[in-house]
Design an enzyme around this catalytic site. Sequence first.
Site, PDB file in Angstrom:
ATOM      1  N   ASP A 203      -0.986   0.249  -7.849  1.00  0.00           N
ATOM      2  CA  ASP A 203      -0.985   1.698  -7.662  1.00  0.00           C
ATOM      3  C   ASP A 203      -2.285   2.062  -6.956  1.00  0.00           C
ATOM      4  OD1 ASP A 203      -0.639   4.632  -8.170  1.00  0.00           O
ATOM      5  OD2 ASP A 203       0.917   3.917  -9.525  1.00  0.00           O
ATOM      6  N   HIS A 277       1.259   5.707  -3.281  1.00  0.00           N
ATOM      7  CA  HIS A 277       0.467   5.086  -4.348  1.00  0.00           C
ATOM      8  C   HIS A 277      -0.186   3.784  -3.880  1.00  0.00           C
ATOM      9  CE1 HIS A 277       1.472   7.752  -7.706  1.00  0.00           C
ATOM     10  NE2 HIS A 277       2.685   7.841  -7.187  1.00  0.00           N
ATOM     11  N   GLU A 354       6.785   9.689  -5.333  1.00  0.00           N
ATOM     12  CA  GLU A 354       5.673  10.575  -4.978  1.00  0.00           C
ATOM     13  C   GLU A 354       5.002  10.176  -3.666  1.00  0.00           C
ATOM     14  OE1 GLU A 354       4.267  12.143  -9.375  1.00  0.00           O
ATOM     15  OE2 GLU A 354       3.306  10.351  -8.576  1.00  0.00           O
ATOM     16  N   TYR A 445       8.449   9.875 -21.380  1.00  0.00           N
ATOM     17  CA  TYR A 445       7.106   9.677 -20.833  1.00  0.00           C
ATOM     18  C   TYR A 445       6.082   9.645 -21.961  1.00  0.00           C
ATOM     19  CZ  TYR A 445       7.715   9.251 -15.838  1.00  0.00           C
ATOM     20  OH  TYR A 445       7.998   8.751 -14.589  1.00  0.00           O
TER      21      TYR A 445
END
Length: 634
Positions: A203, A277, A354, A445
Amino acid sequence: MKKIFLLLLSSFSVFAQNNIIPAPVSYEVSTSSGMNMFMLDSRTSIDVTDDNPDAKRIAENFVNSLGFMAGQKPAFKKVATPTMQDKVMIFTINKNADAKLGNEGYTLEVDGTTIKCAANKPAGLFYAIQTLRQMMPPQAENKEFSMGMFPIMGCKITDYPRFGWRGLMLDVSRHFFTKDEVKSYIDLMARYKFNTLHWHLADDNGWRLEIKSLPKLTEIGAWRVPRVGGFGKREDPKEGEAATYGGFYTQEEVKEVIQYANERNVTIVPEIDVPGHSMAVLAAYPELSTKKDVKRYVNPGTEFADWFPNGTFKMKIENTLNPSDEKVYEFLDKVFTEVAALFPNKYIHMGGDECYHGYWEEDAGCQAFMKKNNLKDVHELQSYFVKRVEKIINKKGKTMIGWDEILEGGLAPNATVMSWRGMKGGIEAARQKHDVVMTPTTFAYLDYVQGDPTVEKPIYASLSLRKSYQFEPVPDSTDAKYILGGQGNLWTEQVQNYRHALYMTYPRAWAIAESVWSPKEKKNYTNFLERTENHFARFDAANLKVSKAVYDAIVTTKKDGDKIICEMACDIPNTEIYYSMDDSFPDKFATKYTTTFEVPKGDITLKVITLRNGQPLGRMLSIPRAELEKRAKK
């Protein structure tokens, strides 16, 4: 010894009824004649039917785990006629498979002289042992507790999983966990019948896997400058500051972890998160970006994006690979060649989430590439990238899985989708006849706040144990055959050590385990809470960290004209709530909560505590009036 034994039986009477997590398909208290309790001690023999090597390995691992036996462990031998003095545990791989058990199911029968564990496959025997461990009193989890015997209630159990994918994700990029910590995490998840570790290895904040053909990934990408404090609030590196925080796993260490996981029926799915990422990648190989800025570093947790109320964001630092550059695909081919050779499982996770498109929109090379390939927008450009990555992964003999953003611009033909932004992406992927793993933020989560924000580390969202328990992986009107299962995700931006990782994972992982293993009709939150308290005791005995936020009061407010009305509750049964608003610290002599009340005006602080039998149970909450007003506006 007699006093200890009586104490043990006393605790057994409280804990040893069906406290199994996840709840089994069928559990019946044994009605056999004679003593309805098996006493596990050094006189117990172990009989592996037909000397099956897989069954023997599982039996040996179980025997080696019996630390309380004080060095007098059960012996392996055949017992023709079991008695109270010559008891036996029998491990059997079924010669004729029981269809309802599948590959991971088992049967377990316990009476006064015999424990019978049977399964079609070794995985089922392994899970029978996990159930058997939970049937022992909590003291059995304490490796220093030396008793020499433990009682196990007589019963008949038939059990098998609802889903084949029962996962937890561990993010080791934001915080690096050692090889031994990862093994410990696997141990615990296997105990609760999870069978998939999604290992988030790369990441923005660190690359954690040795790639021998690309040494800079770990020489540079695995290290960042040391910083403390919350993510998004940290400072950039100073000129000349050494990058000393981080680490990575060598390929030999990865092989060791994979073998360790295999012995516990856990498959490891590696994730290399691209094209977004990718700051750690670009710190090592900046030429793979659009700007090709050589002044790059692994991000230590600075504020690198602006987030907007509608969920969109704008990156302040480029963190995406350049999809128009052929060298990016050459790089990824090298990466996935080595990843595929290391990990024997079916899947490789390519991330895909993302991904900020702003730098692609600004880049002349990307725009020319889009025009040449008839790609109408950057969503289709990302889809092009994903489909290229899928071809690379498929050529390695693997199936690609990615976060639900890989749906955008057109889904790669053979991809499996991991739905995290609610259930919508999973529903759409299933409609397109693609396999799906459900892991929605709303239920799964594990980095979200799990208790009152006044006593928990603040983060942008909350997720209570009750909410986690409501997780149902198959949405209405969705074909269940495309839902592989579900998993919980532990992102570690705010998790700085292994004990904190356990605190965030459990007990919410127990709730998720029940959603992906137990029959839907077996789920019962009140009963689950009773079993959860037993497992709190088990974690305490093993000196493992666990969140007991469910014991805390739940404090909500609402407006009634100019008044602020306060309501309090607690999920745990047989709990009383006491409070004060005069700066004193509440105990059983304070005001007992019985109904809603008006919060008085003025500079007051509401202090709340939960008690059971007059003793403190949860943490004391201390909530200023301003916070109570804020809650009333939500």
